[in-house]
Design an enzyme around this catalytic site. Structure first.
Site, PDB file in Angstrom:
ATOM      1  N   ARG A  78      -2.470   8.162  -3.024  1.00 43.94           N
ATOM      2  CA  ARG A  78      -3.346   6.976  -3.157  1.00 43.94           C
ATOM      3  C   ARG A  78      -3.779   6.774  -4.613  1.00 43.94           C
ATOM      4  O   ARG A  78      -4.053   7.738  -5.323  1.00 43.94           O
ATOM      5  CB  ARG A  78      -4.552   7.117  -2.202  1.00 43.94           C
ATOM      6  N   ASP A 115     -10.916  -2.427   7.326  1.00 40.63           N
ATOM      7  CA  ASP A 115     -10.472  -1.279   8.132  1.00 40.63           C
ATOM      8  C   ASP A 115     -10.217  -1.668   9.591  1.00 40.63           C
ATOM      9  O   ASP A 115      -9.673  -0.870  10.367  1.00 40.63           O
ATOM     10  CB  ASP A 115     -11.509  -0.145   8.069  1.00 40.63           C
TER      11      ASP A 115
END
Ligand code: SPQ
Length: 429
Positions: free
Chosen positions: A123, A316
């Site tokens: 990431r 999310d």
């Protein structure tokens, strides 16, 4: 990795649930408690693996943290009293821990090394390292600080005026937390407002912070004062049962004490837009983090378009909203969501590939996906990619499929919702 086969046979879902504490707020409660001098108490803390990683990092920095069920006590002599850790700080699967710690550690007088699991290792971290470097931070890591492991040599930081290139609460929070240790006036500007738990908690811990039209500003060098933090239920966890209740026939699920901070609650607006039968009863609007009781019942749903400023408020929830859209009449377009590509996995590819395996009519786009519904979904063997939100999306899909759904890794769900399958069982009865 533990496989799990779910053969639920399309039940009606009934019951009342209290979802676990908000992950973002739980992380921050420990971080703020560790920075502040004195004893901070937290109730409703999320005992998910990500938040336990945060606790573990601060224990290695010499902060005393006691966990008693969902009550957590943090006793600290303040950030200047932290000790230099002899071990690597391990942030597990948690992007929030890794990125916010970068901001916090940059302004200490300590040398620290931080790393996480394989997903964290992929990431992007330069989105945090680069602005912190503008403040004077010394951060080294693979590919010039893009990837973990990261080594941080703490130093005196200088405040800055920073305009966020992407809507990211992790980047914003890392910079704001670094700003607490900087000389001068910190200003952070957002075009689209991302979750504001850090700004709210700064105030709760006694800092003077101004927020006007997406511009956050405060004087650097402020001390925080220990306090009590009440963590509301996580709307990102409640989302799975909101969708389950909306799409499983003859269902009614009540979700109590859900955090409905407007920078997080975009899913409520989308459900209403799609015609869901959703009741929202606000408990206390004046709380630092407002909460509500949400009641969802099955209903006919309409496709919609989700894009623009609402995206950071439901980022999310997009995997589970994609599943919802497979059951709505017509087309649902999700756009402006390219940030999904840098989550625990590429959530655009993962959602599209896995829902296709169940028969969904769904295509990926550069910045989101297009779903045509309604489709009767069938069973299948799905991958989670080690991503908790993909795992829970698959489990909710299993509630409405003709035939069983198997997932390759049920354990990854413990990152944010360790009691998820107990709650599924509770609404099956
Ligand atoms: O902590 P992590 O792994 O990044 O968790 C996720 C999640 O799905 O739980 C994202 F993968 O939530 C992020 C969220 O997407 C938590 C967060 C926060 O607490 O500040 C902010 C969001 O990320 P970002 O990159 O938009 O700032």
């Amino acid at each position: 990795m533990t496989k799990k086969v779910m053969d639920y046979k399309q039940p009606a879902l009934k019951g009342t649930l209290t979802v676990p504490g908000d992950k973002s707020i739980s992380h921050r409660s420990v971080m703020f408690g560790a920075i502040a001098e004195g004893k901070t108490t937290v109730s409703g803390f999320l005992l998910g693996e990500d938040c336990l990683s945060t606790i573990d990092c601060f224990k290695k920095l010499g902060v005393t943290i006691d966990v008693d069920g969902t009550n957590v006590t943090i006793e600290s002599n303040g950030i200047d009293a932290w000790k230099e850790p002899t071990e690597v700080l391990y942030t597990g699967n948690s992007g929030t821990t890794t990125r916010l710690m970068m901001g916090i550690l940059s302004g200490t007088n300590l040398h620290t090394v931080m790393t996480g699991d394989a997903s964290i290792g992929k990431r992007p971290m330069r989105r945090v390292a680069d602005p912190l470097r503008q403040m004077g931070a010394q951060i080294a890591g693979r590919e010039n600080g893009q990837f973990t492991p990261l080594a941080i040599q703490g130093t005196q930081l200088e405040a800055m005026d920073y305009t966020m290139p992407v809507a990211s609460a992790q980047v914003k929070s890392a910079i704001l937390l670094a700003g607490l240790r900087a000389n001068g006036t910190m200003i952070v500007r957002e075009k689209e407002v991302s979750r504001d738990h850090t700004e709210r908690m700064l105030r709760q811990f006694g800092a003077r912070v101004d927020v006007v039209d997406g511009v956050v500003s405060f004087e650097g060098g402020q001390k925080l004062t220990a306090t009590h933090v009440n963590v509301p239920g996580d709307i990102s966890s409640a989302a799975f049962f909101l969708v389950a209740g909306a799409i499983a026939p003859k269902s009614e699920i009540v979700l109590e004490n859900v955090g409905v901070n407007e920078t997080r609650a975009g899913i409520i607006e989308v459900l209403q837009q799609m015609g869901a039968n959703l009741e929202v009863k606000i408990d206390d609007e004046t709380a630092a983090e407002p909460t509500a009781t949400l009641t969802i019942r099955s209903s006919q749903l309409q496709g919609t378009t989700i894009g623009g400023a609402i995206i950071p408020t439901l980022i999310d929830e997009i995997p589970i909203l994609a599943l919802l859209a497979t059951q709505a009449n017509g087309k649902t377009i999700i756009r402006d969501a390219e940030e999904l590509k840098v989550k625990e996995t590429d959530r655009i590819t993962a959602v599209v590939d896995e829902l296709k395996k169940l028969g969904a009519n769904i295509e990926a786009t550069d910045d989101g996906m297009i779903i045509e519904g309604p489709t009767r979904l069938h069973g299948g063997k799905l991958r989670t990619y080690g991503d908790h939100r993909i795992g829970m999306m698959a489990a909710v899909a299993a509630l409405i499929t003709d035939g069983a759904v198997e997932i390759d890794d049920a354990e990854c769900i413990a990152v944010s919702y360790p009691t998820f399958f107990d709650h599924v069982d509770a609404v099956l009865k």
